[in-house]
Design a protein around this motif. Structure first.
Motif, PDB file in Angstrom:
ATOM      1  N   SER A 199       0.828  -1.219   0.000  1.00 17.15           N
ATOM      2  CA  SER A 199       0.000   0.000   0.000  1.00 17.15           C
ATOM      3  C   SER A 199       0.857   1.260   0.000  1.00 17.15           C
ATOM      4  CB  SER A 199      -0.932  -0.001   1.209  1.00 17.15           C
ATOM      5  OG  SER A 199      -0.159  -0.019   2.412  1.00 17.15           O
ATOM      6  N   SER A 200       2.016   1.213   0.712  1.00 17.69           N
ATOM      7  CA  SER A 200       2.906   2.386   0.716  1.00 17.69           C
ATOM      8  C   SER A 200       3.493   2.619  -0.671  1.00 17.69           C
ATOM      9  CB  SER A 200       4.029   2.192   1.738  1.00 17.69           C
ATOM     10  OG  SER A 200       4.836   1.074   1.361  1.00 17.69           O
ATOM     11  N   GLY A 201       3.799   1.516  -1.402  1.00 17.32           N
ATOM     12  CA  GLY A 201       4.307   1.676  -2.766  1.00 17.32           C
ATOM     13  C   GLY A 201       3.269   2.309  -3.678  1.00 17.32           C
ATOM     14  N   GLN A 202       1.998   1.905  -3.503  1.00 17.48           N
ATOM     15  CA  GLN A 202       0.946   2.500  -4.314  1.00 17.48           C
ATOM     16  C   GLN A 202       0.744   3.970  -3.981  1.00 17.48           C
ATOM     17  OE1 GLN A 202      -2.518   0.116  -3.718  1.00 17.48           O
ATOM     18  NE2 GLN A 202      -1.924  -1.420  -5.238  1.00 17.48           N
ATOM     19  N   SER A 203       0.821   4.312  -2.667  1.00 13.87           N
ATOM     20  CA  SER A 203       0.631   5.716  -2.280  1.00 13.87           C
ATOM     21  C   SER A 203       1.760   6.587  -2.810  1.00 13.87           C
ATOM     22  CB  SER A 203       0.559   5.832  -0.752  1.00 13.87           C
ATOM     23  OG  SER A 203       1.784   5.396  -0.168  1.00 13.87           O
ATOM     24  N   LYS A 204       3.009   6.065  -2.819  1.00  9.84           N
ATOM     25  CA  LYS A 204       4.124   6.830  -3.381  1.00  9.84           C
ATOM     26  C   LYS A 204       3.899   7.115  -4.861  1.00  9.84           C
ATOM     27  CE  LYS A 204       7.778   5.397  -0.207  1.00  9.84           C
ATOM     28  NZ  LYS A 204       9.042   4.642  -0.086  1.00  9.84           N
ATOM     29  N   GLU A 205       3.421   6.094  -5.583  1.00  9.46           N
ATOM     30  CA  GLU A 205       3.167   6.285  -7.011  1.00  9.46           C
ATOM     31  C   GLU A 205       2.091   7.342  -7.227  1.00  9.46           C
ATOM     32  OE1 GLU A 205       1.903   3.584 -10.880  1.00  9.46           O
ATOM     33  OE2 GLU A 205       2.357   2.659  -8.952  1.00  9.46           O
ATOM     34  N   LYS A 206       1.048   7.322  -6.370  1.00  2.00           N
ATOM     35  CA  LYS A 206       0.001   8.338  -6.475  1.00  2.00           C
ATOM     36  C   LYS A 206       0.542   9.727  -6.171  1.00  2.00           C
ATOM     37  CE  LYS A 206      -3.926   5.348  -5.453  1.00  2.00           C
ATOM     38  NZ  LYS A 206      -5.032   5.072  -4.500  1.00  2.00           N
ATOM     39  N   LYS A 207       1.438   9.822  -5.170  1.00  2.00           N
ATOM     40  CA  LYS A 207       2.022  11.116  -4.837  1.00  2.00           C
ATOM     41  C   LYS A 207       2.815  11.672  -6.003  1.00  2.00           C
ATOM     42  CE  LYS A 207       2.263  10.640   0.181  1.00  2.00           C
ATOM     43  NZ  LYS A 207       3.163  10.511   1.352  1.00  2.00           N
ATOM     44  N   LYS A 208       3.565  10.815  -6.672  1.00  2.95           N
ATOM     45  CA  LYS A 208       4.342  11.270  -7.828  1.00  2.95           C
ATOM     46  C   LYS A 208       3.411  11.824  -8.905  1.00  2.95           C
ATOM     47  CE  LYS A 208       8.429   8.303  -7.407  1.00  2.95           C
ATOM     48  NZ  LYS A 208       9.206   7.240  -8.035  1.00  2.95           N
ATOM     49  N   LYS A 209       2.327  11.123  -9.169  1.00  2.00           N
ATOM     50  CA  LYS A 209       1.401  11.588 -10.198  1.00  2.00           C
ATOM     51  C   LYS A 209       0.751  12.905  -9.803  1.00  2.00           C
ATOM     52  CE  LYS A 209       0.280   7.025 -12.089  1.00  2.00           C
ATOM     53  NZ  LYS A 209      -0.786   6.057 -12.377  1.00  2.00           N
ATOM     54  N   SER A 210       0.352  13.043  -8.545  1.00  2.00           N
ATOM     55  CA  SER A 210      -0.290  14.292  -8.111  1.00  2.00           C
ATOM     56  C   SER A 210       0.693  15.453  -8.172  1.00  2.00           C
ATOM     57  CB  SER A 210      -0.831  14.125  -6.695  1.00  2.00           C
ATOM     58  OG  SER A 210       0.234  13.856  -5.787  1.00  2.00           O
ATOM     59  N   ALA A 211       1.956  15.231  -7.829  1.00  2.00           N
ATOM     60  CA  ALA A 211       2.954  16.304  -7.915  1.00  2.00           C
ATOM     61  C   ALA A 211       3.151  16.745  -9.366  1.00  2.00           C
ATOM     62  CB  ALA A 211       4.276  15.835  -7.325  1.00  2.00           C
ATOM     63  N   LEU A 212       3.169  15.780 -10.279  1.00  2.00           N
ATOM     64  CA  LEU A 212       3.305  16.120 -11.703  1.00  2.00           C
ATOM     65  C   LEU A 212       2.100  16.935 -12.180  1.00  2.00           C
ATOM     66  CD1 LEU A 212       4.724  15.825 -14.425  1.00  2.00           C
ATOM     67  CD2 LEU A 212       3.565  13.633 -14.714  1.00  2.00           C
ATOM     68  N   ASP A 213       0.910  16.495 -11.766  1.00  2.00           N
ATOM     69  CA  ASP A 213      -0.286  17.251 -12.154  1.00  2.00           C
ATOM     70  C   ASP A 213      -0.255  18.659 -11.605  1.00  2.00           C
ATOM     71  OD1 ASP A 213      -1.172  15.024 -13.454  1.00  2.00           O
ATOM     72  OD2 ASP A 213      -2.430  14.325 -11.790  1.00  2.00           O
ATOM     73  N   GLU A 214       0.239  18.797 -10.385  1.00  2.00           N
ATOM     74  CA  GLU A 214       0.310  20.128  -9.767  1.00  2.00           C
ATOM     75  C   GLU A 214       1.278  21.032 -10.528  1.00  2.00           C
ATOM     76  OE1 GLU A 214       1.223  22.111  -5.380  1.00  2.00           O
ATOM     77  OE2 GLU A 214       1.228  19.938  -5.659  1.00  2.00           O
ATOM     78  N   ILE A 215       2.410  20.495 -10.937  1.00  2.00           N
ATOM     79  CA  ILE A 215       3.386  21.287 -11.701  1.00  2.00           C
ATOM     80  C   ILE A 215       2.790  21.714 -13.030  1.00  2.00           C
ATOM     81  CG2 ILE A 215       5.607  21.172 -12.907  1.00  2.00           C
ATOM     82  CD1 ILE A 215       6.601  19.364 -10.665  1.00  2.00           C
ATOM     83  N   MET A 216       2.079  20.795 -13.693  1.00  2.00           N
ATOM     84  CA  MET A 216       1.474  21.132 -14.969  1.00  2.00           C
ATOM     85  C   MET A 216       0.402  22.225 -14.810  1.00  2.00           C
ATOM     86  SD  MET A 216       3.000  19.260 -17.212  1.00  2.00           S
ATOM     87  CE  MET A 216       1.931  19.189 -18.633  1.00  2.00           C
ATOM     88  N   GLU A 217      -0.368  22.153 -13.706  1.00  2.00           N
ATOM     89  CA  GLU A 217      -1.390  23.181 -13.461  1.00  2.00           C
ATOM     90  C   GLU A 217      -0.753  24.538 -13.218  1.00  2.00           C
ATOM     91  OE1 GLU A 217      -3.764  21.857 -10.264  1.00  2.00           O
ATOM     92  OE2 GLU A 217      -4.720  20.231 -11.385  1.00  2.00           O
TER      93      GLU A 217
END
Length: 390
Positions: free
Chosen positions: A245-263
């Protein structure tokens, strides 16, 4: 001590009385003489010096009118530039501060009858941006000093460089995320039938394949290994689930950070605006009446842009060439389906296809048709930020 002496009581009293602003009706602009009362003004009008000034003015009245108008304009704009800069301010505030100086040029001696006429003239000539509100007229000084323009260009260059660095960073992060996802194969879940060998056996559900097998194994061997061994197996299963579950949450964090940078990048692009918008090969409409009815509300093609604010245009119907400031022109919105050019904002310089027009918000929706953003749909772009291509 004589009566006319500089330090006499009467001379001192006269200077004290003449301090500050006095009534405009007793002021002579030609002689720059302020009188304290009606009798003094009458005596001044009958004086020989005043009569000589009137004779000089009667020989060429337009020259004196132009001189006072030019002095009034220069002093007013200098005060606006030094005191308020490029801020938007009410014209009456600037005028009240201007007339607070004792030696100012009165508007009665200029070519403008009212402050509103003077404000409209500043807008037509391109000295200021003017707009009318229910509270009155507001003006904003347009600073075209070469040093100021150079500083603005440096700031724009630095801002563009920062945007380029952020784009490179965002692309690098996106590339790393894509590379990390390519090496992983998605696990296909296997569905089995629910069954148990005995009534006493417990059935456990777990989305994790490894955990389910471990629980099944532990249930089968619980009678043999005892309660202590069962607790050990269950602890291992919990640790495995938490790590997954921690590995999945890290992957989600990476995606959200990328989305935030793009926004953030998109928001910066949308807010990047300039006070000049002229571009070659666009169709514009002439809105000034100074050129007569022959050119008023007629369309032309921009052939050349000079110093960002001035354009050489060619009339579509007559073929005449004119040199006009951008304040005398406005953009032209074509019918949906036609080509347009983005003149301001983050998508400046990109060609697009006009999709639709929103008359309530004075905005349009376009699809970018050139550059790396080709195919992107942009909504809510203002009328003044796009114009029809020739």
């Amino acid at each position: 001590m004589g009566k006319s002496d500089f330090l006499s009581p009467k001379a001192i009293a006269n200077r004290i009385k003449s301090k500050g602003l006095q009534k405009l009706r007793w002021y002579c602009q030609m002689c720059q003489k302020q009188c304290r009362d009606e009798n003094g003004f009458k005596c001044h009008c009958m004086s020989e010096s005043h009569q000589r000034q009137l004779l000089l003015a009667s020989e060429n009245p337009q020259q004196f009118l132009n001189y006072f108008s030019q002095e009034f304009r220069n002093d007013f704009l200098e005060l606006l530039r030094r005191r308020f800069g490029t801020k938007r301010v009410h014209n009456n505030i600037v005028y009240n501060e201007y007339i607070s100086h004792r030696e100012h040029i009165h508007m009665n001696a200029t070519q403008w009858e009212t402050l509103t006429d003077f404000t409209k003239w500043l807008g037509r000539e391109g000295f200021c941006k003017v707009d009318e509100t229910p509270k009155g007229w507001y003006i904003q000084y347009i600073d075209r000093d070469p040093e100021t323009i150079r500083r603005q260009q440096e700031l724009e260059r630095k801002k563009k460089q920062d945007l380029d660095d952020e784009e490179k960073t965002a692309k690098f992060i996106e590339k790393q995320v894509r590379r990390g996802l390519e090496g992983k194969e998605l696990e296909v879940p296997v569905y089995t039938e629910l069954s148990r060998e005995s009534e006493e056996e417990k059935v456990a559900f777990n989305l994790n394949k490894g955990a389910s097998t471990s629980v099944a194994t532990s249930s089968k061997t619980s009678s043999v290994l005892g309660p202590s061994a069962l607790k050990t197996v269950e602890g291992a299963v919990k640790r495995k689930e938490s790590s997954h579950s921690s590995g999945q949450s890290k992957e989600k964090k990476k995606k959200s950070a990328l989305d935030e940078i793009m926004e953030i990048e998109e928001e910066k692009k949308r807010t990047a605006r300039t006070d000049y918008w002229l571009q070659p090969e666009i169709i514009v409409k002439i809105i000034t009446k100074k050129l007569g009815e022959k050119y008023h509300k007629k369309k032309a093609v921009v052939k050349e842009v000079i110093d960002k604010y001035t354009a050489v245009v060619k009339m579509i119907d007559s073929g005449d060439k004119l040199k006009l400031d951008q304040t005398h022109l406005e953009t032209v919105i074509p019918a949906p389906g036609k080509k347009v050019l983005v003149l301001n904002g983050g998508y400046r310089g990109n060609e697009g296809i006009l999709e639709s027009i929103n008359e309530k918000t004075f905005s349009a929706t376009i699809t970018i048709d050139s550059g790396p953003l080709k195919g992107r749909r942009v909504e809510g772009i203002l009328y003044e930020d796009i114009s029809k291509l020739a």
